[in-house]
Motif scaffolding. Structure first.
Motif, PDB file in Angstrom:
ATOM      1  N   HIS A   1       9.409 -37.323  33.859  1.00  0.00           N
ATOM      2  CA  HIS A   1       8.828 -36.306  32.981  1.00  0.00           C
ATOM      3  C   HIS A   1       7.484 -36.764  32.404  1.00  0.00           C
ATOM      4  CE1 HIS A   1      13.228 -35.367  32.718  1.00  0.00           C
ATOM      5  NE2 HIS A   1      12.770 -34.133  32.833  1.00  0.00           N
ATOM      6  N   VAL A   2       7.318 -38.078  32.275  1.00  0.00           N
ATOM      7  CA  VAL A   2       6.138 -38.655  31.618  1.00  0.00           C
ATOM      8  C   VAL A   2       5.220 -39.363  32.605  1.00  0.00           C
ATOM      9  CG1 VAL A   2       5.374 -40.332  29.874  1.00  0.00           C
ATOM     10  CG2 VAL A   2       7.427 -38.947  29.467  1.00  0.00           C
ATOM     11  N   ASP A   3       5.802 -40.022  33.608  1.00  0.00           N
ATOM     12  CA  ASP A   3       5.059 -40.944  34.470  1.00  0.00           C
ATOM     13  C   ASP A   3       4.665 -40.351  35.816  1.00  0.00           C
ATOM     14  OD1 ASP A   3       5.097 -43.159  32.637  1.00  0.00           O
ATOM     15  OD2 ASP A   3       7.237 -43.379  33.082  1.00  0.00           O
TER      16      ASP A   3
ATOM     17  N   ASP B   1       3.760 -34.307  38.706  1.00  0.00           N
ATOM     18  CA  ASP B   1       4.413 -33.127  39.271  1.00  0.00           C
ATOM     19  C   ASP B   1       5.923 -33.298  39.402  1.00  0.00           C
ATOM     20  OD1 ASP B   1       4.584 -34.977  41.294  1.00  0.00           O
ATOM     21  OD2 ASP B   1       3.648 -33.728  42.832  1.00  0.00           O
ATOM     22  N   GLY B   2       6.469 -34.297  38.756  1.00  0.00           N
ATOM     23  CA  GLY B   2       7.883 -34.560  38.862  1.00  0.00           C
ATOM     24  C   GLY B   2       8.251 -35.587  39.908  1.00  0.00           C
ATOM     25  N   THR B   3       7.289 -35.984  40.733  1.00  0.00           N
ATOM     26  CA  THR B   3       7.537 -36.979  41.781  1.00  0.00           C
ATOM     27  C   THR B   3       6.442 -38.034  41.874  1.00  0.00           C
ATOM     28  OG1 THR B   3       8.822 -35.431  43.136  1.00  0.00           O
ATOM     29  CG2 THR B   3       7.854 -37.313  44.277  1.00  0.00           C
ATOM     30  N   HIS B   4       5.195 -37.604  41.907  1.00  0.00           N
ATOM     31  CA  HIS B   4       4.099 -38.523  42.223  1.00  0.00           C
ATOM     32  C   HIS B   4       3.508 -39.141  40.959  1.00  0.00           C
ATOM     33  CE1 HIS B   4       4.400 -35.687  45.629  1.00  0.00           C
ATOM     34  NE2 HIS B   4       4.371 -36.826  46.296  1.00  0.00           N
ATOM     35  N   PRO B   5       3.313 -40.474  40.962  1.00  0.00           N
ATOM     36  CA  PRO B   5       2.936 -41.162  39.730  1.00  0.00           C
ATOM     37  C   PRO B   5       1.545 -40.795  39.231  1.00  0.00           C
ATOM     38  CG  PRO B   5       2.862 -42.678  41.598  1.00  0.00           C
ATOM     39  CD  PRO B   5       3.495 -41.405  42.094  1.00  0.00           C
ATOM     40  N   ASN B   6       1.452 -40.627  37.917  1.00  0.00           N
ATOM     41  CA  ASN B   6       0.154 -40.539  37.254  1.00  0.00           C
ATOM     42  C   ASN B   6      -0.271 -41.953  36.859  1.00  0.00           C
ATOM     43  OD1 ASN B   6       1.721 -41.173  35.017  1.00  0.00           O
ATOM     44  ND2 ASN B   6       1.769 -39.071  34.236  1.00  0.00           N
ATOM     45  N   GLU B   7      -1.235 -42.088  35.978  1.00  0.00           N
ATOM     46  CA  GLU B   7      -1.742 -43.425  35.642  1.00  0.00           C
ATOM     47  C   GLU B   7      -0.640 -44.335  35.112  1.00  0.00           C
ATOM     48  OE1 GLU B   7      -5.082 -45.662  32.819  1.00  0.00           O
ATOM     49  OE2 GLU B   7      -5.015 -43.477  32.915  1.00  0.00           O
ATOM     50  N   SER B   8       0.153 -43.845  34.162  1.00  0.00           N
ATOM     51  CA  SER B   8       1.209 -44.694  33.613  1.00  0.00           C
ATOM     52  C   SER B   8       2.251 -45.019  34.686  1.00  0.00           C
ATOM     53  CB  SER B   8       1.876 -44.031  32.405  1.00  0.00           C
ATOM     54  OG  SER B   8       2.539 -42.831  32.758  1.00  0.00           O
ATOM     55  N   GLY B   9       2.557 -44.053  35.553  1.00  0.00           N
ATOM     56  CA  GLY B   9       3.510 -44.302  36.628  1.00  0.00           C
ATOM     57  C   GLY B   9       3.004 -45.341  37.607  1.00  0.00           C
ATOM     58  N   GLU B  10       1.721 -45.271  37.948  1.00  0.00           N
ATOM     59  CA  GLU B  10       1.138 -46.276  38.838  1.00  0.00           C
ATOM     60  C   GLU B  10       1.301 -47.671  38.257  1.00  0.00           C
ATOM     61  OE1 GLU B  10      -2.453 -43.394  40.578  1.00  0.00           O
ATOM     62  OE2 GLU B  10      -2.933 -45.065  39.231  1.00  0.00           O
TER      63      GLU B  10
ATOM     64  N   VAL C   1       4.310 -50.529  52.366  1.00  0.00           N
ATOM     65  CA  VAL C   1       5.001 -49.602  53.262  1.00  0.00           C
ATOM     66  C   VAL C   1       5.650 -48.543  52.369  1.00  0.00           C
ATOM     67  CG1 VAL C   1       6.661 -49.336  55.123  1.00  0.00           C
ATOM     68  CG2 VAL C   1       5.479 -51.536  54.815  1.00  0.00           C
ATOM     69  N   GLY C   2       5.208 -47.299  52.506  1.00  0.00           N
ATOM     70  CA  GLY C   2       5.718 -46.316  51.563  1.00  0.00           C
ATOM     71  C   GLY C   2       5.482 -44.883  51.979  1.00  0.00           C
ATOM     72  N   ASP C   3       5.832 -43.996  51.063  1.00  0.00           N
ATOM     73  CA  ASP C   3       5.716 -42.559  51.283  1.00  0.00           C
ATOM     74  C   ASP C   3       4.557 -42.006  50.464  1.00  0.00           C
ATOM     75  OD1 ASP C   3       6.784 -42.511  48.683  1.00  0.00           O
ATOM     76  OD2 ASP C   3       8.817 -42.134  49.398  1.00  0.00           O
ATOM     77  N   SER C   4       4.677 -40.752  50.018  1.00  0.00           N
ATOM     78  CA  SER C   4       3.575 -40.116  49.300  1.00  0.00           C
ATOM     79  C   SER C   4       3.265 -40.793  47.971  1.00  0.00           C
ATOM     80  CB  SER C   4       3.894 -38.639  49.062  1.00  0.00           C
ATOM     81  OG  SER C   4       5.124 -38.481  48.375  1.00  0.00           O
ATOM     82  N   MET C   5       4.263 -41.432  47.362  1.00  0.00           N
ATOM     83  CA  MET C   5       4.026 -42.121  46.103  1.00  0.00           C
ATOM     84  C   MET C   5       3.140 -43.354  46.296  1.00  0.00           C
ATOM     85  SD  MET C   5       7.846 -41.834  44.474  1.00  0.00           S
ATOM     86  CE  MET C   5       7.406 -42.650  42.929  1.00  0.00           C
TER      87      MET C   5
ATOM     88  N   ALA D   1       9.752 -57.198  49.586  1.00  0.00           N
ATOM     89  CA  ALA D   1      10.155 -56.736  48.258  1.00  0.00           C
ATOM     90  C   ALA D   1      10.377 -55.234  48.355  1.00  0.00           C
ATOM     91  CB  ALA D   1       9.073 -57.054  47.230  1.00  0.00           C
ATOM     92  N   VAL D   2      11.578 -54.784  48.008  1.00  0.00           N
ATOM     93  CA  VAL D   2      11.978 -53.394  48.248  1.00  0.00           C
ATOM     94  C   VAL D   2      12.410 -52.749  46.937  1.00  0.00           C
ATOM     95  CG1 VAL D   2      13.491 -51.880  49.555  1.00  0.00           C
ATOM     96  CG2 VAL D   2      12.772 -54.070  50.548  1.00  0.00           C
ATOM     97  N   MET D   3      11.832 -51.597  46.638  1.00  0.00           N
ATOM     98  CA  MET D   3      12.209 -50.855  45.435  1.00  0.00           C
ATOM     99  C   MET D   3      13.214 -49.753  45.780  1.00  0.00           C
ATOM    100  SD  MET D   3       9.818 -48.863  42.639  1.00  0.00           S
ATOM    101  CE  MET D   3       9.392 -50.388  41.783  1.00  0.00           C
ATOM    102  N   PRO D   4      14.260 -49.581  44.977  1.00  0.00           N
ATOM    103  CA  PRO D   4      15.168 -48.450  45.172  1.00  0.00           C
ATOM    104  C   PRO D   4      14.437 -47.115  44.992  1.00  0.00           C
ATOM    105  CG  PRO D   4      16.121 -50.081  43.687  1.00  0.00           C
ATOM    106  CD  PRO D   4      14.683 -50.454  43.874  1.00  0.00           C
ATOM    107  N   VAL D   5      15.111 -46.044  45.340  1.00  0.00           N
ATOM    108  CA  VAL D   5      14.540 -44.712  45.153  1.00  0.00           C
ATOM    109  C   VAL D   5      14.466 -44.398  43.659  1.00  0.00           C
ATOM    110  CG1 VAL D   5      14.885 -42.248  45.562  1.00  0.00           C
ATOM    111  CG2 VAL D   5      15.386 -43.901  47.379  1.00  0.00           C
ATOM    112  N   LEU D   6      13.270 -44.065  43.191  1.00  0.00           N
ATOM    113  CA  LEU D   6      13.093 -43.659  41.806  1.00  0.00           C
ATOM    114  C   LEU D   6      13.509 -42.208  41.631  1.00  0.00           C
ATOM    115  CD1 LEU D   6       9.595 -45.236  41.009  1.00  0.00           C
ATOM    116  CD2 LEU D   6      11.860 -46.170  40.509  1.00  0.00           C
ATOM    117  N   HIS D   7      14.100 -41.908  40.493  1.00  0.00           N
ATOM    118  CA  HIS D   7      14.500 -40.526  40.227  1.00  0.00           C
ATOM    119  C   HIS D   7      13.274 -39.629  40.113  1.00  0.00           C
ATOM    120  CE1 HIS D   7      18.848 -41.272  38.637  1.00  0.00           C
ATOM    121  NE2 HIS D   7      18.616 -41.862  39.789  1.00  0.00           N
ATOM    122  N   ASN D   8      13.408 -38.442  40.680  1.00  0.00           N
ATOM    123  CA  ASN D   8      12.344 -37.446  40.563  1.00  0.00           C
ATOM    124  C   ASN D   8      12.956 -36.130  40.110  1.00  0.00           C
ATOM    125  OD1 ASN D   8      13.613 -36.501  42.889  1.00  0.00           O
ATOM    126  ND2 ASN D   8      11.702 -35.958  43.904  1.00  0.00           N
ATOM    127  N   ILE D   9      12.162 -35.099  40.095  1.00  0.00           N
ATOM    128  CA  ILE D   9      12.609 -33.829  39.538  1.00  0.00           C
ATOM    129  C   ILE D   9      13.759 -33.216  40.335  1.00  0.00           C
ATOM    130  CG2 ILE D   9      10.950 -32.408  40.819  1.00  0.00           C
ATOM    131  CD1 ILE D   9      10.577 -30.802  38.195  1.00  0.00           C
TER     132      ILE D   9
END
Length: 226
Positions: A187-189, A192-201, A7-11, A134-142
């Motif tokens: 900045h790394v994961d 675009d400052g919000t949506h995960p790339n490979e490392s973020g995934e 259950v999630g958003d654009s991420m 299982a619920v994750m807090p809001v991750l920091h974004n740009i």
């Protein structure tokens, strides 16, 4: 068979051409769960950014159970009316939830968002009194870096989320606060400052996997390689 629902958003829904962290967690559970499982939900698509609609099936690797309940621009505010019937229809056993960025950015303040978390939990339990979440807090974004008021709301909500989960936890329907990935850096994961790339995934999938292993003994330590 254990039935997980994202259950999630654009991420979480991801965009055309991506693997998504859903895929990364599937890789892990496939190798480590030790029991039959699948992913359930009423949706299967990715978001097509060119069409601005959830119409794409262009996964980087489509060979996994792609069902979910996630949407671009959706938050707790949107999921509360959907979750009860969706849990009932899909017979979900475990909800993997990552929401809140959209709520705080556009719809509700921290306190109102925490109230929606309580409503979400109640609706999910009305459909399955033994559902685990299982619920994750809001991750920091740009935006956190650029908007002090928004950053304060994120910090406030994450604190309220932890309290809410502790308050409404129930041994019959366990609630698990997933610690944010310690090394996650937008900045790394993200791309675009919000949506995960490979490392973020991988980092998001690992956070859920490690929390479920430590608290529920489910799935083992994160096993996907990257």
């Amino acid at each position: 068979m254990l039935r997980f629902m994202f259950v999630g958003d654009s991420m979480t829904i991801g965009s055309a051409g991506e693997h998504t962290w859903r895929y990364r967690l599937w890789q892990h559970l496939r190798d480590s769960c030790g029991r039959p499982f699948t992913f359930v939900g009423p949706r299967e698509t990715l978001h097509d950014q060119s069409a601005d609609a959830p119409t794409s099936y262009a996964y980087a690797d489509p060979d996994f159970p792609r069902a979910h309940l996630a949407g671009w621009g959706e938050g707790w505010h949107h999921m509360v009316p959907l979750i009860g019937e969706t849990v009932r229809a899909c017979r979900a056993d475990v909800l993997l939830v990552s929401l809140g960025l959209i709520d705080l950015g556009f719809y509700t303040n921290a306190e109102q968002t925490a109230d929606n978390v309580r409503a979400f939990v109640a609706e999910a339990r009305s459909a399955n009194p033994r559902v685990r979440m299982a619920v994750m807090p809001v991750l920091h974004n740009i935006r956190v870096e650029a908007d002090e008021t928004f950053a304060e709301q994120v910090t406030r909500f994450n604190g309220l989320l932890a309290k809410t989960i502790a308050d409404v936890d129930d041994p019959r329907s366990s609630l698990l606060l997933v610690p944010p990935p310690a090394s996650y850096d937008f900045h790394v994961d993200t791309y675009d400052g919000t949506h995960p790339n490979e490392s973020g995934e991988h980092r998001i999938a690992e956070a859920f996997a490690e929390a479920m292993d430590e608290e529920w003994g489910l799935g083992g330590p994160y096993s996907a390689t990257w």
